[in-house]
Design an enzyme around this catalytic site. Structure first.
Site, PDB file in Angstrom:
ATOM      1  N   ASN A  90       0.841  -0.934   0.134  1.00 19.56           N
ATOM      2  CA  ASN A  90      -0.038   0.042  -0.092  1.00 19.56           C
ATOM      3  C   ASN A  90       0.682   1.296  -0.017  1.00 19.56           C
ATOM      4  O   ASN A  90       0.427   2.574  -0.375  1.00 19.56           O
ATOM      5  CB  ASN A  90      -0.763  -0.015   1.161  1.00 19.56           C
ATOM      6  N   TYR A 155       3.069   8.482 -11.713  1.00 12.16           N
ATOM      7  CA  TYR A 155       2.377   7.670 -10.867  1.00 12.16           C
ATOM      8  C   TYR A 155       1.450   6.634 -11.685  1.00 12.16           C
ATOM      9  O   TYR A 155       1.297   5.481 -11.094  1.00 12.16           O
ATOM     10  CB  TYR A 155       1.382   8.539 -10.043  1.00 12.16           C
TER      11      TYR A 155
HETATM   12  P1  NAP Z   1      -1.019   8.766   2.622  1.00 13.98           P
HETATM   13  O1  NAP Z   1      -1.967   9.065   3.670  1.00 13.98           O
HETATM   14  O2  NAP Z   1      -0.122   9.770   1.798  1.00 13.98           O
HETATM   15  O3  NAP Z   1       0.112   7.524   3.258  1.00 13.98           O
HETATM   16  C1  NAP Z   1       1.149   6.935   2.707  1.00 13.98           C
HETATM   17  C2  NAP Z   1       1.835   5.945   3.423  1.00 13.98           C
HETATM   18  O4  NAP Z   1       2.829   5.408   2.725  1.00 13.98           O
HETATM   19  C3  NAP Z   1       2.419   6.419   4.775  1.00 13.98           C
HETATM   20  O5  NAP Z   1       2.110   5.450   5.807  1.00 13.98           O
HETATM   21  C4  NAP Z   1       3.907   6.567   4.248  1.00 13.98           C
HETATM   22  O6  NAP Z   1       4.600   6.461   5.469  1.00 13.98           O
HETATM   23  C5  NAP Z   1       3.966   5.340   3.347  1.00 13.98           C
HETATM   24  N1  NAP Z   1       5.236   5.630   2.566  1.00 13.98           N
HETATM   25  C6  NAP Z   1       5.697   6.514   1.919  1.00 13.98           C
HETATM   26  N2  NAP Z   1       6.700   6.198   1.230  1.00 13.98           N
HETATM   27  C7  NAP Z   1       7.353   5.209   1.758  1.00 13.98           C
HETATM   28  C8  NAP Z   1       8.417   4.371   1.489  1.00 13.98           C
HETATM   29  N3  NAP Z   1       9.256   4.771   0.654  1.00 13.98           N
HETATM   30  N4  NAP Z   1       8.643   3.250   2.274  1.00 13.98           N
HETATM   31  C9  NAP Z   1       7.587   2.856   3.262  1.00 13.98           C
HETATM   32  N5  NAP Z   1       6.426   3.565   3.340  1.00 13.98           N
HETATM   33  C10 NAP Z   1       6.166   4.749   2.648  1.00 13.98           C
HETATM   34  O7  NAP Z   1      -1.674   7.740   1.351  1.00 13.98           O
HETATM   35  P2  NAP Z   1      -2.806   7.246   0.802  1.00 13.98           P
HETATM   36  O8  NAP Z   1      -3.832   8.097   0.377  1.00 13.98           O
HETATM   37  O9  NAP Z   1      -3.440   6.577   2.264  1.00 13.98           O
HETATM   38  O10 NAP Z   1      -2.635   6.040  -0.055  1.00 13.98           O
HETATM   39  C11 NAP Z   1      -2.247   4.675   0.071  1.00 13.98           C
HETATM   40  C12 NAP Z   1      -1.986   4.127  -1.191  1.00 13.98           C
HETATM   41  O11 NAP Z   1      -3.132   4.070  -1.774  1.00 13.98           O
HETATM   42  C13 NAP Z   1      -0.957   4.516  -2.082  1.00 13.98           C
HETATM   43  O12 NAP Z   1      -0.206   3.446  -2.909  1.00 13.98           O
HETATM   44  C14 NAP Z   1      -1.741   5.418  -3.017  1.00 13.98           C
HETATM   45  O13 NAP Z   1      -0.945   5.557  -4.393  1.00 13.98           O
HETATM   46  C15 NAP Z   1      -2.873   4.471  -3.343  1.00 13.98           C
HETATM   47  N6  NAP Z   1      -4.037   5.259  -3.539  1.00 13.98           N
HETATM   48  C16 NAP Z   1      -4.607   6.244  -3.015  1.00 13.98           C
HETATM   49  C17 NAP Z   1      -5.664   7.233  -3.355  1.00 13.98           C
HETATM   50  C18 NAP Z   1      -6.353   8.126  -2.567  1.00 13.98           C
HETATM   51  O14 NAP Z   1      -7.349   8.768  -3.225  1.00 13.98           O
HETATM   52  N7  NAP Z   1      -5.805   8.615  -1.632  1.00 13.98           N
HETATM   53  C19 NAP Z   1      -6.172   6.722  -4.607  1.00 13.98           C
HETATM   54  C20 NAP Z   1      -5.820   5.587  -5.465  1.00 13.98           C
HETATM   55  C21 NAP Z   1      -4.591   4.920  -4.755  1.00 13.98           C
HETATM   56  P3  NAP Z   1       4.931   7.753   6.426  1.00 13.98           P
HETATM   57  O15 NAP Z   1       3.596   7.964   7.171  1.00 13.98           O
HETATM   58  O16 NAP Z   1       6.020   7.220   7.442  1.00 13.98           O
HETATM   59  O17 NAP Z   1       5.403   8.897   5.607  1.00 13.98           O
END
Ligand code: NAP
Length: 245
Positions: A90, A155
């Site tokens: 994730n 992305y």
């Molecule tokens: P978020 O709130 O920005 O959280 C990102 C998470 O990824 C955090 O726990 C962060 O850790 C961790 N992370 C970032 N870089 C990393 C690395 N190099 N190694 C290990 N962990 C890392 O994101 P989210 O919205 O929950 O998204 C989660 C996933 O869903 C992502 O893959 C995103 O692309 C996908 N997604 C999200 C959406 C949306 O609308 N939100 C839509 C489609 C897909 P830290 O807290 O320590 O920084």
């Protein structure tokens, strides 16, 4: 408690979708090893939430883009928990800009974390699950990986890559009873989409006229991780309020 005694690795478990996934899997009885990049305070908050449930939970700081670091952490998780039954890739970032101003490092950094990061984790988890002859792998892709998106060449490429990886692993591991699926969320209300929240142009693009909640994605992860989804593999499931249909 369909996941009683199972161990789940969730990358990006400190915040957003990953945190909700950790909680949903703990509610179903799974022990949790969550990985985060650097936000120790948020990881601790997730652990606090997980302490409500009778499961083991531990947080590991690890940059999934780094192969050796990831190898060491997954090895430690396996040793400490004794098995890895569920793996949710994730962790992800965005670095949005139009191709014209996208620097090579904007491309490589996003691909290194979102796509190579999943490879690095699975490189360690794959032999564990193959030996166990059981396991559930769930990769968090995006509708951007299905549709493309202006400003997200990096992305969208990483998320489309995750879909190809998902289907390939599904084919390799199906004979061992291991399922590998992808989820393609649309707009989900987290830190990542803060800038888009309540924007009329975003709401107009979503037939359901609202953003999704992290808990809604987490419920789908918990279903795919459960025995109810034992015959589903190589699938990409959109969860986007109808945006990409
Ligand atoms: P978020 O709130 O920005 O959280 C990102 C998470 O990824 C955090 O726990 C962060 O850790 C961790 N992370 C970032 N870089 C990393 C690395 N190099 N190694 C290990 N962990 C890392 O994101 P989210 O919205 O929950 O998204 C989660 C996933 O869903 C992502 O893959 C995103 O692309 C996908 N997604 C999200 C959406 C949306 O609308 N939100 C839509 C489609 C897909 P830290 O807290 O320590 O920084």
């Amino acid at each position: 408690m369909m996941l009683n005694g199972k161990t789940a690795v969730v990358t990006g478990g400190s915040r957003g979708i990953g945190r909700a996934v950790c909680v949903a899997l703990a509610q179903a009885g799974a022990n949790l090893a969550l990985i985060y990049a650097g936000n120790a305070e948020k990881a601790e908050e997730t652990l606090q939430m997980l302490s409500e449930y009778p499961v083991q939970a531990k947080a590991y700081r690890c940059n999934v883009a780094d192969f050796e670091e990831t190898k060491a952490v997954i090895t430690e998780i396996h040793k400490s928990f004794g098995s890895i039954d569920i793996c949710v890739n994730n962790a992800g970032i965005t670095r949005d800009k139009l191709m014209l101003s996208m620097k090579p490092e904007d491309f490589s950094t996003v691909v290194d974390i979102n796509l190579t990061g999943a490879f690095n984790v699975l490189k360690q988890v794959y032999p564990v699950m193959a030996k166990q002859r059981s396991g559930k792998i769930i990769n968090i892709s995006s509708v951007a990986g299905l549709m493309g998106n202006a400003g997200q060449v990096n992305y969208a490429a990483s998320k489309a890559g995750l879909i190809g990886m998902t289907k390939s692993i599904a084919k390799e591991l199906a004979p061992r009873g291991i399922c590998c699926n992808a989820i393609a969320p649309g707009f989900i209300a987290t830190d990542m989409t803060e800038a888009f929240q309540d924007k009329p142009e975003v709401m107009n693009a979503i037939p359901m006229k609202r953003m999704g909640k992290p808990e809604e994605v987490a419920a789908l992860v918990a279903f795919l991780a459960s025995p109810m989804a034992d015959y589903i593999t190589g699938e990409v499931i959109r969860i986007d309020g109808g945006m990409a249909m």
